[in-house]
Design a protein around this motif. Structure first.
Motif, PDB file in Angstrom:
ATOM      1  N   SER A 117       0.824  -1.208   0.000  1.00  0.00           N
ATOM      2  CA  SER A 117       0.000   0.000   0.000  1.00  0.00           C
ATOM      3  C   SER A 117       0.856   1.254   0.000  1.00  0.00           C
ATOM      4  CB  SER A 117      -0.919  -0.013   1.222  1.00  0.00           C
ATOM      5  OG  SER A 117      -1.603   1.207   1.365  1.00  0.00           O
ATOM      6  N   LEU A 118       1.923   1.242   0.782  1.00  0.00           N
ATOM      7  CA  LEU A 118       2.791   2.413   0.923  1.00  0.00           C
ATOM      8  C   LEU A 118       3.470   2.787  -0.394  1.00  0.00           C
ATOM      9  CD1 LEU A 118       4.094   4.475   2.867  1.00  0.00           C
ATOM     10  CD2 LEU A 118       5.841   2.755   3.374  1.00  0.00           C
ATOM     11  N   GLN A 119       3.753   1.792  -1.240  1.00  0.00           N
ATOM     12  CA  GLN A 119       4.466   2.043  -2.503  1.00  0.00           C
ATOM     13  C   GLN A 119       3.538   2.340  -3.675  1.00  0.00           C
ATOM     14  OE1 GLN A 119       8.217  -0.657  -2.951  1.00  0.00           O
ATOM     15  NE2 GLN A 119       6.671  -1.875  -1.897  1.00  0.00           N
ATOM     16  N   SER A 120       2.237   2.234  -3.467  1.00  0.00           N
ATOM     17  CA  SER A 120       1.305   2.451  -4.570  1.00  0.00           C
ATOM     18  C   SER A 120       1.105   3.944  -4.833  1.00  0.00           C
ATOM     19  CB  SER A 120      -0.038   1.804  -4.246  1.00  0.00           C
ATOM     20  OG  SER A 120      -1.014   2.181  -5.187  1.00  0.00           O
ATOM     21  N   PRO A 121       1.333   4.414  -6.081  1.00  0.00           N
ATOM     22  CA  PRO A 121       1.123   5.842  -6.386  1.00  0.00           C
ATOM     23  C   PRO A 121      -0.325   6.277  -6.150  1.00  0.00           C
ATOM     24  CG  PRO A 121       2.368   4.754  -8.133  1.00  0.00           C
ATOM     25  CD  PRO A 121       1.854   3.675  -7.236  1.00  0.00           C
ATOM     26  N   TRP A 128       5.790  10.628  -1.042  1.00  0.00           N
ATOM     27  CA  TRP A 128       7.092   9.961  -0.924  1.00  0.00           C
ATOM     28  C   TRP A 128       6.953   8.444  -1.058  1.00  0.00           C
ATOM     29  CZ3 TRP A 128       6.597   7.262   3.778  1.00  0.00           C
ATOM     30  CH2 TRP A 128       5.654   7.777   4.670  1.00  0.00           C
ATOM     31  N   PHE A 129       6.014   8.036  -1.918  1.00  0.00           N
ATOM     32  CA  PHE A 129       5.730   6.606  -2.084  1.00  0.00           C
ATOM     33  C   PHE A 129       6.810   5.871  -2.874  1.00  0.00           C
ATOM     34  CE2 PHE A 129       3.732   8.955  -5.542  1.00  0.00           C
ATOM     35  CZ  PHE A 129       4.215   8.302  -6.666  1.00  0.00           C
ATOM     36  N   ASN A 130       7.603   6.607  -3.650  1.00  0.00           N
ATOM     37  CA  ASN A 130       8.602   5.974  -4.515  1.00  0.00           C
ATOM     38  C   ASN A 130       9.860   5.641  -3.702  1.00  0.00           C
ATOM     39  OD1 ASN A 130       9.782   4.958  -6.822  1.00  0.00           O
ATOM     40  ND2 ASN A 130      10.483   6.962  -7.546  1.00  0.00           N
ATOM     41  N   LEU A 131       9.771   4.597  -2.915  1.00  0.00           N
ATOM     42  CA  LEU A 131      10.865   4.235  -2.018  1.00  0.00           C
ATOM     43  C   LEU A 131      11.935   3.432  -2.746  1.00  0.00           C
ATOM     44  CD1 LEU A 131       8.805   3.081   1.109  1.00  0.00           C
ATOM     45  CD2 LEU A 131       9.746   5.352   0.644  1.00  0.00           C
ATOM     46  N   SER A 132      13.180   3.685  -2.378  1.00  0.00           N
ATOM     47  CA  SER A 132      14.271   2.879  -2.909  1.00  0.00           C
ATOM     48  C   SER A 132      14.277   1.519  -2.221  1.00  0.00           C
ATOM     49  CB  SER A 132      15.610   3.577  -2.677  1.00  0.00           C
ATOM     50  OG  SER A 132      15.911   3.627  -1.287  1.00  0.00           O
ATOM     51  N   ALA A 133      15.083   0.604  -2.741  1.00  0.00           N
ATOM     52  CA  ALA A 133      15.164  -0.733  -2.144  1.00  0.00           C
ATOM     53  C   ALA A 133      15.658  -0.649  -0.705  1.00  0.00           C
ATOM     54  CB  ALA A 133      16.085  -1.623  -2.982  1.00  0.00           C
ATOM     55  N   VAL A 134      16.630   0.233  -0.468  1.00  0.00           N
ATOM     56  CA  VAL A 134      17.165   0.382   0.888  1.00  0.00           C
ATOM     57  C   VAL A 134      16.108   0.956   1.822  1.00  0.00           C
ATOM     58  CG1 VAL A 134      18.877   1.574   2.310  1.00  0.00           C
ATOM     59  CG2 VAL A 134      19.550   0.618   0.094  1.00  0.00           C
ATOM     60  N   GLN A 135      15.389   1.969   1.362  1.00  0.00           N
ATOM     61  CA  GLN A 135      14.352   2.575   2.197  1.00  0.00           C
ATOM     62  C   GLN A 135      13.240   1.576   2.517  1.00  0.00           C
ATOM     63  OE1 GLN A 135      13.421   5.870  -0.429  1.00  0.00           O
ATOM     64  NE2 GLN A 135      14.506   7.340   0.888  1.00  0.00           N
ATOM     65  N   LEU A 136      12.837   0.799   1.509  1.00  0.00           N
ATOM     66  CA  LEU A 136      11.816  -0.211   1.747  1.00  0.00           C
ATOM     67  C   LEU A 136      12.315  -1.262   2.732  1.00  0.00           C
ATOM     68  CD1 LEU A 136       9.045  -1.384   1.048  1.00  0.00           C
ATOM     69  CD2 LEU A 136      10.146  -2.639  -0.833  1.00  0.00           C
ATOM     70  N   GLY A 137      13.592  -1.642   2.579  1.00  0.00           N
ATOM     71  CA  GLY A 137      14.161  -2.618   3.510  1.00  0.00           C
ATOM     72  C   GLY A 137      14.156  -2.109   4.940  1.00  0.00           C
ATOM     73  N   LEU A 138      14.412  -0.811   5.108  1.00  0.00           N
ATOM     74  CA  LEU A 138      14.394  -0.232   6.456  1.00  0.00           C
ATOM     75  C   LEU A 138      12.983  -0.211   7.034  1.00  0.00           C
ATOM     76  CD1 LEU A 138      16.897   2.752   6.022  1.00  0.00           C
ATOM     77  CD2 LEU A 138      17.258   0.642   7.321  1.00  0.00           C
ATOM     78  N   VAL A 250      -7.264   4.253   0.205  1.00  0.00           N
ATOM     79  CA  VAL A 250      -6.205   5.258   0.131  1.00  0.00           C
ATOM     80  C   VAL A 250      -5.609   5.444   1.525  1.00  0.00           C
ATOM     81  CG1 VAL A 250      -5.675   7.669  -0.383  1.00  0.00           C
ATOM     82  CG2 VAL A 250      -7.315   6.412  -1.805  1.00  0.00           C
ATOM     83  N   GLY A 251      -4.295   5.332   1.615  1.00  0.00           N
ATOM     84  CA  GLY A 251      -3.634   5.403   2.915  1.00  0.00           C
ATOM     85  C   GLY A 251      -3.921   4.181   3.775  1.00  0.00           C
TER      86      GLY A 251
END
Length: 550
Positions: A117-121, A128-138, A250-251
């Motif tokens: 849900s957090l990564q869905s535009p 700030w939904f477009n997370l990098s792999a590192v950010q998603l891992g955190l 949404v959210g």
């Protein structure tokens, strides 16, 4: 050091926690997006309903509040102490600490849907939904890092905090973590909330087994500890349910993370109303940290309340006196708290070898890897549900619930060691079958399905529940707080090691040889159980310290 009294009735017949098995958290963090099946692979502590003869002392009272005098047999064939208790007085001291396990499981189940849900535009509701792999891992592993730090933090302060206060702090951290995460305006605040929630996990996975083990009747200790592990599985399934319900909102991720906050509040309010552990009160008094007479009286009141007896009853007074004598004998002339290294000496070291060895083998016999392949195995066998990884996770989770229930019904009847031996033997066979499937039985997918279910089922009646049950009851009272915290740290640490080593080992060895390696480790764990693990069925905590650890 060992207790010297030989026939001490249990102060509070103990309950075993089964822990959490926290070990599945890191695997879930690293692989949940590709295959959430692994999310349900973490250890469940299975313990079985002790079979016991009951005799109502007050025949006119309703069953739920009737007192039961339970006759249990010790491993040595001796009749264990018969403790009187009211069933209605046992429920709440188990239920509210067990909510700490449910919240641990909920985080594992909810994180999968929340990150999607957090990564869905369209559905994130953030910029700030477009997370990098590192950010998603955190985001995914933030609670694990918090749990690791929490298990380290609690090691030197466990006896200072006490079991009840530790659970209260855990509930507060759960509440803050869930609330901050659900209202996070940016990624940094979200990560802070995740780490705070993880700190709650670390404290709850330590404090819950301690409190339950020290406050429940020994005759039903195995049953209650296994039920506590069942709460972890229920938490995982609850997390999946909330996630599927909010996945299109949404959210929705805010609701998924935030749902834990009211449960944490309920846990905190419930624990607030519970009495402190009588064993902990006596321990602090003997350590010279409080007035002996004052804490002795508080321990009597607490024990009477925990057993549903009138305040100041003679039975509770006798149990407190006997436990105090045993504790003083264990401490001798050295009535100090002891160093942080005491857990590596004498009887405490023996207990750590047993408990730490079990939680270590629990992790390194390959459960994360087996569950990693679950979806692929079921798809190969033609099961349509395997096309939906979430449904695979739910199916396996329900199977875990069923097998954990079997353990609950048999742990206090058959004992801990027989369940370990039978379960690990089945785990070994299943791993060898999986190796054979990937090596030369690829044309027989039902072999792999059978091996998968055999592994999950055997794990849930052995390593899953019994490891944490043994950990919660094997350590002497003097070092129980430090010992259990060290076992929790061993579990989280070995989980991290297995998780990080899994991918390179899979590339280096291939699936067939990886499962063969895990099968060899399972054989070693079986030898360990046969040679080093004692039977503790029907023994009070004092009897375990007196008869097994000296």
């Amino acid at each position: 050091m060992a207790l010297t009294t030989s026939s001490t009735p249990p102060l509070l017949n103990d309950l075993k926690l089964s822990s959490h098995s926290p070990h599945r958290l890191l695997r879930s963090h690293n692989t949940h997006l590709s295959n959430p099946t692994h999310l349900l692979s973490f250890p469940q502590i299975s313990t079985s309903l002790s079979q016991f003869n009951t005799r109502p002392l007050f025949n006119n009272m309703p069953l739920i509040s009737s007192r039961k005098k339970v006759r249990a047999s010790s491993a040595a064939g001796e009749e264990a102490y018969q403790d009187e208790f009211s069933w209605s007085s046992v429920i709440l001291p188990f239920l509210f600490p067990a909510l700490g396990g449910l919240l641990f499981g909920y985080d594992i189940g909810a994180t999968s849907g929340a990150t999607l849900s957090l990564q869905s535009p369209e559905l994130s509701g953030t910029t700030w939904f477009n997370l990098s792999a590192v950010q998603l891992g955190l985001v995914v592993s933030g609670s694990l890092y918090g749990a690791l730090f929490g298990s380290i933090l609690v090691y030197p302060i466990a006896d200072f905090l006490g079991r009840k206060r530790e659970l209260l702090v855990a509930a507060l951290l759960y509440f803050l973590g869930g609330s901050i995460t659900s209202y996070a305006p940016d990624l940094n605040i979200l990560l802070i909330g995740r780490v705070l929630y993880g700190l709650g996990i670390g404290l709850a996975m330590h404090g819950a087994p301690l409190y339950i083990a020290e406050t429940c009747p020994s005759q039903i200790r195995g049953t209650l500890v296994s039920l506590k592990e069942l709460f972890i599985v229920l938490g995982i399934l609850l997390g999946y349910f909330v996630g599927s319900f909010q996945i299109n909102a949404v959210g929705g991720w805010r609701y998924m993370f935030g749902f834990s906050a009211p449960v944490a509040l309920l846990m905190g309010l419930g624990v607030w109303g519970l009495p402190p552990s009588p064993r902990w009160l006596l321990l602090r008094a003997v350590q010279g940290k409080a007035s002996l007479q004052e804490y002795k009286e508080k321990a009597m009141v607490a024990l009477s309340k925990l057993r549903g007896r009138p305040a100041g009853d003679k039975v509770s007074e006798k149990q407190i006196e006997d436990t105090l004598v045993s504790l003083k004998s264990a401490y001798g002339s050295d009535q100090e708290e002891g160093s942080v290294f005491e857990v590596f000496q004498g009887p405490s070291l023996k207990a750590f070898v047993i408990g730490g060895g079990l939680v270590l083998f629990q992790q390194i016999t390959g459960q994360p890897s087996v569950l990693y392949y679950a979806g692929q195995i079921l798809q190969t066998a033609g099961f349509s549900a395997a096309a939906d990884a979430t449904r695979v996770s739910v199916v396996i989770g329900v199977f875990k619930l069923l097998m954990t229930s079997v353990a609950i019904l048999k742990v206090d009847d058959l004992g801990r060691k027989p369940l370990l031996i039978g379960g690990i033997s089945g785990i070994t066979v299943s791993l060898l079958l999986l190796s054979a499937y990937y090596k030369f039985l690829g044309g027989f997918p039902l072999v792999a399905v059978g091996a998968l279910l055999l592994y999950v089922g055997c794990y849930q009646i052995s390593f899953g529940p019994i490891s944490w049950l043994m950990v919660s009851e094997i350590f002497p009272l003097r070092t129980r707080g430090k010992g259990i915290s060290l076992a929790v740290l061993t579990n989280f640490g070995s989980n991290a090691l297995v998780t990080f080593a899994f991918s390179p080992l899979k590339e280096l060895l291939g699936a067939e040889n990886l499962f063969l390696l895990f099968g060899a480790i399972a054989l070693l764990s079986l030898a360990f159980v046969l040679l080093y693990v004692p039977e503790t069925k029907g023994l009070s905590l004092e009897d375990i310290e007196n008869k097994i650890l000296k």
